[in-house]
Design a protein around this motif. Structure first.
Motif, PDB file in Angstrom:
ATOM      1  N   ILE A 243       0.983  -1.365  -0.026  1.00  0.00           N
ATOM      2  CA  ILE A 243       0.018  -0.151  -0.030  1.00  0.00           C
ATOM      3  C   ILE A 243       0.961   1.138   0.200  1.00  0.00           C
ATOM      4  CG2 ILE A 243      -1.962   1.290   1.179  1.00  0.00           C
ATOM      5  CD1 ILE A 243      -2.323  -1.512   2.672  1.00  0.00           C
ATOM      6  N   LYS A 244       0.943   1.907  -1.067  1.00  0.00           N
ATOM      7  CA  LYS A 244       1.663   2.964  -1.302  1.00  0.00           C
ATOM      8  C   LYS A 244       1.249   4.418  -0.545  1.00  0.00           C
ATOM      9  CE  LYS A 244       2.603   5.866  -4.852  1.00  0.00           C
ATOM     10  NZ  LYS A 244       2.799   6.186  -6.367  1.00  0.00           N
ATOM     11  N   LEU A 245       1.880   4.899   0.434  1.00  0.00           N
ATOM     12  CA  LEU A 245       1.584   6.077   1.014  1.00  0.00           C
ATOM     13  C   LEU A 245       2.061   7.520   0.338  1.00  0.00           C
ATOM     14  CD1 LEU A 245       1.714   5.064   4.690  1.00  0.00           C
ATOM     15  CD2 LEU A 245      -0.274   4.991   3.000  1.00  0.00           C
ATOM     16  N   LYS A 312       4.395   1.567   2.020  1.00  0.00           N
ATOM     17  CA  LYS A 312       5.338   2.121   1.423  1.00  0.00           C
ATOM     18  C   LYS A 312       5.241   3.671   1.576  1.00  0.00           C
ATOM     19  CE  LYS A 312       7.777   3.424  -2.711  1.00  0.00           C
ATOM     20  NZ  LYS A 312       7.888   3.006  -4.176  1.00  0.00           N
ATOM     21  N   PHE A 313       6.420   4.396   2.146  1.00  0.00           N
ATOM     22  CA  PHE A 313       6.502   5.853   2.283  1.00  0.00           C
ATOM     23  C   PHE A 313       7.825   6.280   2.345  1.00  0.00           C
ATOM     24  CE2 PHE A 313       6.164   4.008   6.384  1.00  0.00           C
ATOM     25  CZ  PHE A 313       7.256   4.494   7.024  1.00  0.00           C
ATOM     26  N   CYS A 314       8.014   7.619   1.968  1.00  0.00           N
ATOM     27  CA  CYS A 314       9.067   8.209   2.422  1.00  0.00           C
ATOM     28  C   CYS A 314       9.176   9.074   3.678  1.00  0.00           C
ATOM     29  CB  CYS A 314       9.329   9.307   1.063  1.00  0.00           C
ATOM     30  SG  CYS A 314      10.849  10.530   1.358  1.00  0.00           S
ATOM     31  N   VAL A 315       9.922   8.856   4.516  1.00  0.00           N
ATOM     32  CA  VAL A 315       9.947   9.516   5.801  1.00  0.00           C
ATOM     33  C   VAL A 315       9.821  11.086   5.703  1.00  0.00           C
ATOM     34  CG1 VAL A 315      10.934   9.828   7.951  1.00  0.00           C
ATOM     35  CG2 VAL A 315      11.164   7.607   6.749  1.00  0.00           C
ATOM     36  N   GLY A 316       8.604  11.418   6.342  1.00  0.00           N
ATOM     37  CA  GLY A 316       8.508  12.958   6.543  1.00  0.00           C
ATOM     38  C   GLY A 316       8.500  13.485   7.782  1.00  0.00           C
ATOM     39  N   ASP A 317       7.347  13.737   8.545  1.00  0.00           N
ATOM     40  CA  ASP A 317       7.559  14.020   9.976  1.00  0.00           C
ATOM     41  C   ASP A 317       7.670  13.059  10.890  1.00  0.00           C
ATOM     42  OD1 ASP A 317       6.477  14.656  12.788  1.00  0.00           O
ATOM     43  OD2 ASP A 317       5.396  16.597  11.922  1.00  0.00           O
ATOM     44  N   GLU A 320       5.078  11.769  13.403  1.00  0.00           N
ATOM     45  CA  GLU A 320       3.984  11.345  12.721  1.00  0.00           C
ATOM     46  C   GLU A 320       4.379   9.548  12.535  1.00  0.00           C
ATOM     47  OE1 GLU A 320       0.872  12.909   9.469  1.00  0.00           O
ATOM     48  OE2 GLU A 320       2.924  12.603   8.813  1.00  0.00           O
ATOM     49  N   ILE A 321       5.652   9.390  12.015  1.00  0.00           N
ATOM     50  CA  ILE A 321       5.855   8.172  11.760  1.00  0.00           C
ATOM     51  C   ILE A 321       5.969   7.273  13.131  1.00  0.00           C
ATOM     52  CG2 ILE A 321       7.817   6.528  10.996  1.00  0.00           C
ATOM     53  CD1 ILE A 321       6.249   8.107   8.825  1.00  0.00           C
ATOM     54  N   GLU A 322       6.657   7.761  14.193  1.00  0.00           N
ATOM     55  CA  GLU A 322       6.491   7.249  15.394  1.00  0.00           C
ATOM     56  C   GLU A 322       5.129   7.005  15.861  1.00  0.00           C
ATOM     57  OE1 GLU A 322       8.675   7.315  19.804  1.00  0.00           O
ATOM     58  OE2 GLU A 322       9.375   8.867  18.325  1.00  0.00           O
ATOM     59  N   ALA A 323       4.284   7.933  15.710  1.00  0.00           N
ATOM     60  CA  ALA A 323       2.719   7.711  16.397  1.00  0.00           C
ATOM     61  C   ALA A 323       2.172   6.457  15.390  1.00  0.00           C
ATOM     62  CB  ALA A 323       2.140   9.200  16.187  1.00  0.00           C
ATOM     63  N   ASN A 370      13.809   1.979  11.470  1.00  0.00           N
ATOM     64  CA  ASN A 370      14.845   0.819  12.054  1.00  0.00           C
ATOM     65  C   ASN A 370      14.869   1.090  13.647  1.00  0.00           C
ATOM     66  OD1 ASN A 370      16.345  -1.350  12.607  1.00  0.00           O
ATOM     67  ND2 ASN A 370      17.820  -0.642  12.194  1.00  0.00           N
ATOM     68  N   LYS A 371      15.103   2.118  13.993  1.00  0.00           N
ATOM     69  CA  LYS A 371      15.124   2.431  15.542  1.00  0.00           C
ATOM     70  C   LYS A 371      13.813   2.457  16.163  1.00  0.00           C
ATOM     71  CE  LYS A 371      17.400   6.311  15.248  1.00  0.00           C
ATOM     72  NZ  LYS A 371      18.323   7.563  15.221  1.00  0.00           N
ATOM     73  N   THR A 372      12.843   3.227  15.464  1.00  0.00           N
ATOM     74  CA  THR A 372      11.595   3.262  15.989  1.00  0.00           C
ATOM     75  C   THR A 372      10.746   1.754  16.303  1.00  0.00           C
ATOM     76  OG1 THR A 372      11.464   5.354  14.859  1.00  0.00           O
ATOM     77  CG2 THR A 372       9.315   4.538  15.914  1.00  0.00           C
ATOM     78  N   LEU A 373      10.995   0.929  15.213  1.00  0.00           N
ATOM     79  CA  LEU A 373      10.418  -0.525  15.270  1.00  0.00           C
ATOM     80  C   LEU A 373      11.168  -1.229  16.357  1.00  0.00           C
ATOM     81  CD1 LEU A 373      10.549  -1.468  11.438  1.00  0.00           C
ATOM     82  CD2 LEU A 373       8.405  -0.959  13.043  1.00  0.00           C
ATOM     83  N   LYS A 374      12.206  -0.932  16.652  1.00  0.00           N
ATOM     84  CA  LYS A 374      13.208  -1.571  17.605  1.00  0.00           C
ATOM     85  C   LYS A 374      12.382  -1.058  19.166  1.00  0.00           C
ATOM     86  CE  LYS A 374      17.532  -2.738  15.738  1.00  0.00           C
ATOM     87  NZ  LYS A 374      18.948  -2.386  15.509  1.00  0.00           N
TER      88      LYS A 374
END
Length: 511
Positions: A243-245, A312-317, A320-323, A370-374
């Motif tokens: 799913i492409k974001l 799938k995404f390109c990291v932005g904020d 927001e990604i961590e949330a 990677n850090k956030t998933l861990k």
């Protein structure tokens, strides 16, 4: 200057006329015709047209500017740039793809051309006790969380998303057949599954915001349709759903299909109006919150029969990604993989500002995910696929070291098909038949020759990864970590990537 130019061309025209009067042979008549045409053009430039001031001041001669400007990139690529300064992919990188694709000599003589003492130079350290690369493992990865019933054994190198529409039918067929030969996966891109994708190769079915192949139009708006999606998702060739974001070429914008590329065939596959520019919406209609996203991921997983589903995404904020990742952990439901795209862009046509100034570059985005998933205990469940201009074995090893489990490659596989980096992908004039729908140009790409090159490039690149891994003294590619990759900083000191991207690693629980 204008009067001088006009005087010269007029004088030449008169001389040619005199020559024809006394020597009326065919050659002189042709010369007079050319001189008359140039004189007429000079008069038009100087007195009649009013749009271009340069042409009014320098009739005829100013037209050379447009000729050189049109051919500027070709002149630069073939006569000016050296092996290392070409953009976006330098000649050294392009050459290694061509050499591996054609199974030609890929060694280099007389040492490196890189300045090993320059800021930003990167390398790995080898072992005094290297391993035999034939015994190195880790070139496959099992993708699928505990929510998935049809896990997929994937190569660590796969073809990243490129749609039929952005690429020609011959290019798509060659890529898919090459993927079948080499036993790796081919991402469909957001344009849906065409007959040219169904050549026997494993597919990653991408669902974009336009829902091509996964939805329909309702009151001029593209919406997800479970039945349309299911018909494609349950195909045996489809091994995963993505799913492409957003994408690195234009994060937050949505895909662009130029009108010239939107043929009747492509329009029929996408269920859209032909010969019109198609802009995918910037966001998804099917969900607008993390909770709805999780529900949609689960719905897609069930409709596909339990196949791995990723986003799938390109990291932005970053917040927001961590949330989002925290929401996955709190709900105890999550995608099976995350494809991280780099803001350095990709094969798709994009507005200049989006391509240059929006989106986190891959190394920072990948290490953050990677850090956030861990941090939230999900690294064991959610695999990471990294995509960001990877070409050679070092690129792959670096991305794997920063947390990727597999690599998606687009431009490098285009090069394996014969792409010459003409950078005409958005103009439908690709001279080698890769990124065009022009029939005569498409015919130039012969599938039964190019599919072999796709396979060769994949297999030889995997071999190169194993050779580098063995030189590092490792028995498996999975043993490579960020502490094994080094970079020279601005002060000339050598620092490992773990200290650059994971300085707080000792405080993060490992899962």
């Amino acid at each position: 200057m204008r009067d001088t130019i006009l005087s010269v061309v007029l004088a030449i025209n008169i001389l040619c006329g005199v020559l024809v009067y006394f020597m009326p042979d065919m050659g002189n008549v042709i010369l007079l015709t050319i001189a008359t045409a140039v004189t007429s053009l000079a008069i038009y430039d100087a007195f009649i047209q009013k749009k271009h001031s340069l042409m009014r001041a320098f009739p005829v001669i100013a037209r050379l500017r447009w000729v050189f400007e049109e051919e500027r990139e070709k002149i630069q690529q073939y006569f000016i740039e050296d092996d290392l300064n070409g953009k976006p992919i330098n000649r050294e990188k392009r050459s290694i793809v061509y050499q591996r694709s054609k199974e030609e000599i890929e060694t280099v003589p007389f040492g490196t051309q890189h300045n090993v003492y320059a800021k930003g130079y990167e390398f790995v350290k080898h072992s005094l006790f290297p391993k035999d690369h034939h015994n190195v493992g880790g070139d496959r990865v099992l993708i699928g969380s505990d929510k998935c019933t049809q896990k997929y054994d994937a190569s660590i190198v796969n073809i990243s998303a490129m749609s039929f529409g952005s690429l020609s039918k011959n290019a798509i067929m060659a890529l898919n057949q090459g993927a079948k030969m080499g036993n790796f996966a081919h991402n469909t891109g957001e344009g849906g599954i065409s007959p040219y994708h169904l050549q026997g190769g494993d597919l990653i079915f991408q669902v974009g915001t336009g829902y091509f192949g996964a939805g329909k139009s309702v009151d001029g708006r593209r919406v997800f349709d479970p039945e349309v999606f299911k018909q494609n998702a349950v195909r045996p060739e489809v091994k995963m759903v993505e799913i492409k974001l957003s994408q690195g070429a234009k994060p937050g914008h949505g895909g662009i299909l130029p009108a010239k590329k939107n043929t009747k065939e492509i329009a029929a596959i996408r269920a859209i109006e032909p010969f019109t520019r198609v802009d995918s919406p910037p966001g998804h209609d099917a969900f607008s919150s993390f909770e709805e996203m999780i529900e949609f991921i689960q719905q897609v997983r069930e409709l596909s029969g339990g196949k791995p589903v990723g986003i799938k995404f390109c990291v932005g904020d970053n917040e927001e990604i961590e949330a989002m990742i925290k929401a996955f952990a709190d709900a105890n439901n999550y995608p099976d993989f995350i494809a991280v795209d780099g803001g350095e862009g990709g094969t798709g046509s994009a507005p200049l500002e989006f391509s240059n100034y929006i989106g986190t570059p891959l190394l920072e985005g990948l290490s953050f995910v990677n850090k956030t998933l861990k941090k939230y205990g999900l690294k064991g469940q959610i695999k990471i696929i990294a995509s960001g201009k990877a070409i050679d074995a070092f690129d792959i090893i670096k991305y794997l070291a920063l947390g990727a489990d597999a690599i998606g490659m687009a431009r490098s596989f285009m090069l394996s098909l014969g792409c010459i980096q003409a950078r005409e992908c958005n103009m439908d004039t690709c001279p080698v038949g890769v990124a065009t729908q022009e029939k005569d140009l498409v015919k130039a790409l012969v599938v039964e020759y190019k599919n072999v090159r796709v396979r060769n490039y994949h297999n030889k690149t995997i071999k190169a990864v194993k050779e580098m891994t063995a030189a590092m003294g490792k028995e498996s590619i999975t043993e490579i970590e960020s502490k094994h990759i080094f970079r020279r900083d601005r002060g000339g000191e050598i620092t490992s990537l773990d200290k650059i991207y994971f300085p707080e690693e000792e405080d993060v629980l490992m899962y």
